[in-house]
Scaffold this motif. Sequence first.
Motif, PDB file in Angstrom:
ATOM      1  N   ASP A   1       5.640  -7.519  -8.442  1.00  0.00           N
ATOM      2  CA  ASP A   1       4.689  -7.451  -7.052  1.00  0.00           C
ATOM      3  C   ASP A   1       3.141  -8.061  -7.241  1.00  0.00           C
ATOM      4  O   ASP A   1       2.538  -7.565  -7.678  1.00  0.00           O
ATOM      5  CB  ASP A   1       4.649  -5.952  -6.687  1.00  0.00           C
ATOM      6  CG  ASP A   1       4.102  -5.596  -5.525  1.00  0.00           C
ATOM      7  OD1 ASP A   1       3.585  -6.582  -4.649  1.00  0.00           O
ATOM      8  OD2 ASP A   1       4.193  -4.542  -4.935  1.00  0.00           O
ATOM      9  N   VAL A   2       3.086  -9.211  -6.451  1.00  0.00           N
ATOM     10  CA  VAL A   2       1.761  -9.992  -6.317  1.00  0.00           C
ATOM     11  C   VAL A   2       0.843  -8.852  -6.015  1.00  0.00           C
ATOM     12  O   VAL A   2      -0.499  -9.582  -6.315  1.00  0.00           O
ATOM     13  CB  VAL A   2       1.874 -11.169  -5.572  1.00  0.00           C
ATOM     14  CG1 VAL A   2       2.944 -12.164  -6.171  1.00  0.00           C
ATOM     15  CG2 VAL A   2       2.340 -10.921  -4.038  1.00  0.00           C
ATOM     16  N   ARG A   3       0.863  -7.898  -5.272  1.00  0.00           N
ATOM     17  CA  ARG A   3      -0.100  -7.067  -4.896  1.00  0.00           C
ATOM     18  C   ARG A   3      -0.809  -6.295  -6.189  1.00  0.00           C
ATOM     19  O   ARG A   3      -1.980  -5.993  -6.020  1.00  0.00           O
ATOM     20  CB  ARG A   3       0.252  -5.837  -3.915  1.00  0.00           C
ATOM     21  CG  ARG A   3       0.792  -6.554  -2.508  1.00  0.00           C
ATOM     22  CD  ARG A   3       1.289  -5.550  -1.630  1.00  0.00           C
ATOM     23  NE  ARG A   3       2.705  -5.281  -2.358  1.00  0.00           N
ATOM     24  CZ  ARG A   3       3.695  -4.791  -1.596  1.00  0.00           C
ATOM     25  NH1 ARG A   3       3.615  -4.472  -0.302  1.00  0.00           N
ATOM     26  NH2 ARG A   3       4.861  -4.488  -2.052  1.00  0.00           N
ATOM     27  N   ASP A   4      -0.147  -6.356  -7.373  1.00  0.00           N
ATOM     28  CA  ASP A   4      -0.769  -6.185  -8.581  1.00  0.00           C
ATOM     29  C   ASP A   4      -1.865  -6.933  -9.219  1.00  0.00           C
ATOM     30  O   ASP A   4      -2.407  -6.588 -10.093  1.00  0.00           O
ATOM     31  CB  ASP A   4       0.316  -5.625  -9.622  1.00  0.00           C
ATOM     32  CG  ASP A   4       0.961  -4.670  -9.450  1.00  0.00           C
ATOM     33  OD1 ASP A   4       0.682  -3.489  -8.733  1.00  0.00           O
ATOM     34  OD2 ASP A   4       2.211  -4.391  -9.591  1.00  0.00           O
ATOM     35  N   LEU A   5      -1.992  -8.045  -8.443  1.00  0.00           N
ATOM     36  CA  LEU A   5      -2.923  -8.925  -8.716  1.00  0.00           C
ATOM     37  C   LEU A   5      -4.589  -8.826  -8.050  1.00  0.00           C
ATOM     38  O   LEU A   5      -5.567  -9.172  -8.482  1.00  0.00           O
ATOM     39  CB  LEU A   5      -2.578 -10.417  -8.537  1.00  0.00           C
ATOM     40  CG  LEU A   5      -1.654 -11.163  -9.046  1.00  0.00           C
ATOM     41  CD1 LEU A   5      -1.310 -12.296  -8.663  1.00  0.00           C
ATOM     42  CD2 LEU A   5      -1.564 -11.019 -10.503  1.00  0.00           C
ATOM     43  N   LEU A   6      -4.373  -7.730  -7.122  1.00  0.00           N
ATOM     44  CA  LEU A   6      -5.677  -7.313  -6.344  1.00  0.00           C
ATOM     45  C   LEU A   6      -6.278  -6.097  -6.636  1.00  0.00           C
ATOM     46  O   LEU A   6      -6.880  -5.621  -5.816  1.00  0.00           O
ATOM     47  CB  LEU A   6      -5.045  -7.137  -4.855  1.00  0.00           C
ATOM     48  CG  LEU A   6      -4.977  -8.610  -4.133  1.00  0.00           C
ATOM     49  CD1 LEU A   6      -4.151  -9.522  -4.557  1.00  0.00           C
ATOM     50  CD2 LEU A   6      -4.726  -8.238  -2.446  1.00  0.00           C
TER      51      LEU A   6
ATOM     52  N   GLU B   1       3.206 -11.591   1.263  1.00  0.00           N
ATOM     53  CA  GLU B   1       3.151  -9.977   0.959  1.00  0.00           C
ATOM     54  C   GLU B   1       1.898  -9.593   1.670  1.00  0.00           C
ATOM     55  O   GLU B   1       1.700  -8.326   2.166  1.00  0.00           O
ATOM     56  CB  GLU B   1       3.000  -9.624  -0.330  1.00  0.00           C
ATOM     57  CG  GLU B   1       4.481  -9.906  -1.160  1.00  0.00           C
ATOM     58  CD  GLU B   1       5.494  -8.861  -0.387  1.00  0.00           C
ATOM     59  OE1 GLU B   1       5.167  -7.705   0.097  1.00  0.00           O
ATOM     60  OE2 GLU B   1       6.708  -9.215  -0.304  1.00  0.00           O
ATOM     61  N   LEU B   2       0.697 -10.310   1.604  1.00  0.00           N
ATOM     62  CA  LEU B   2      -0.595  -9.760   2.350  1.00  0.00           C
ATOM     63  C   LEU B   2      -0.807  -9.703   3.766  1.00  0.00           C
ATOM     64  O   LEU B   2      -0.311 -10.421   4.314  1.00  0.00           O
ATOM     65  CB  LEU B   2      -1.654 -10.613   1.524  1.00  0.00           C
ATOM     66  CG  LEU B   2      -1.685 -10.711  -0.028  1.00  0.00           C
ATOM     67  CD1 LEU B   2      -3.100 -11.415  -0.670  1.00  0.00           C
ATOM     68  CD2 LEU B   2      -1.806  -9.292  -0.659  1.00  0.00           C
TER      69      LEU B   2
END
Length: 504
Positions: free
Chosen positions: A218-223, A262-263
């Motif tokens: 989940d690329v939101r874990d990069l934020l 996703e964003l």
Amino acid sequence: MKGYDFEGPALELGALVREDGTAAPSEQIRIPLSMLNRHGLVAGATGTGKTKTLQLMAEELAAQGVPVFLADMKGDLSGLASPGTASERVTRRATEVGQTWQPAACPVEFFSLGGLGDGVPIRATMTAFGPTLLAKVLGLNETQESSLGLIFYFADKHGLPLLDLKDLIAVIRYLTDTPQALSGIGGLSAATAGVILRTLTNFEALGAEAFFGEPEFDVRDLLRVAQDGHGTISILELPAVQDRPQLFSTFLMWLLADLFHELPEVGDVDKPKLVFFFDEAHLLFDGASKAFLQSIAQTVRLIRSKGVGVFFVTQTPKDVPADVLAQLGARLQHALRAFTPQDAKALKATVSTFPDSSYDLERLLTELGIGEAVVTVLSETGAPTPVAWTRLRAPQTLMAPSSPQVVQGVIAASPLQRKYGAAVDRQSAYEILSEKLSAQQQPAETPAGPAPKAPREPAREPRQSVLENVLESKEFRSMARSAASALGREITRSIFGTARRGRR
């Protein structure tokens, strides 16, 4: 020439260098944080200081609460997790540029592609990766890429989730053995299927099966932001896959496209939600089809409104297509070499991409010292600043790899290790087709009557490729209408596909 003075928060790069070669500590070169989602380029020959520039920018962004993602080709950037070491050279540079230097470490997360190497595994399902990116990795021609898209389409329409390599291989073999399955939607020649199967088999032999599967990242874990307000620096460790450049460069493009998908839309912000450094960028563009390059340009153009800044890192600006280069607001150009006629030609091309300058850039770019760069950025009003010869600050983190103990300690303490560490292999296309083949091979009836079917969890609808989602998203359609861009649904589908599924 004056330094770049801005009212809002800014990324500190270093001091202006006078004509006599001395730095002017009172004239600082900065990039406004609000302009970082206008993207940028860090370029220069090998050994000129690009890696240390990435390190400096990453630690300064993190200190101001901005999460960062970057790829580490050789393991050099792991030093961000450790405080720097004072030395005469560091002290001299700090004095020259007016920097108050003190050792510091940053909050860091280490990742690896599929668990090959040190770090939390990053995986993608085959469906989410999509046929466009996969064809780029496999080096397929346009006909083979079109056939691969047909295979993905068939799997989508028949409820065959493509989660990993064995799923895709199983579907291709099924279609080869049962060509009538494609009746009415197209055809797959045995020769083309054979080529795709051979490339996938070779791909699998290189260990690529580790990159595809679940749990999907989940690329939101990069934020993420640490408790002390520092942005987390996510480092993708790539030494274990250096011999597969097309794979990791295309995987970075998948991450970028997934971020766009996703964003939420945020418009212009005081500081970016994430800054994404795309290292070895030339590998992404080498041999790319026109449609693929268009998709990259669209993603870069639109992701700005999601609060994401993208910096491409490569040797010369000519490595980046003109449509992408035109969208980059910040330029940090390290030294270039001109030892051959080809080098001289590249140097002239690079100089031609800069705004008008009082410098003799063709000479200056060959004379820059290590840790120096020619810089131009966008001001807070969006206007390009004058070109500035800049002596860059010294990173405050360790300018060498962190010790293995530090790296392993960070990985072991990561909450993401529990989330992504263990691979999951649920029922998907491979299992469904295996069951179907097994049922066909059994006798129609036995003395005890037909065998009852075991209950099975319904197959989930395959998730659309994240690159495919970029141009189908509501944000894109809204922007396209406002810009009077009449992109039809057929064009969107022809590049990016059809099916959609929410993230699990």
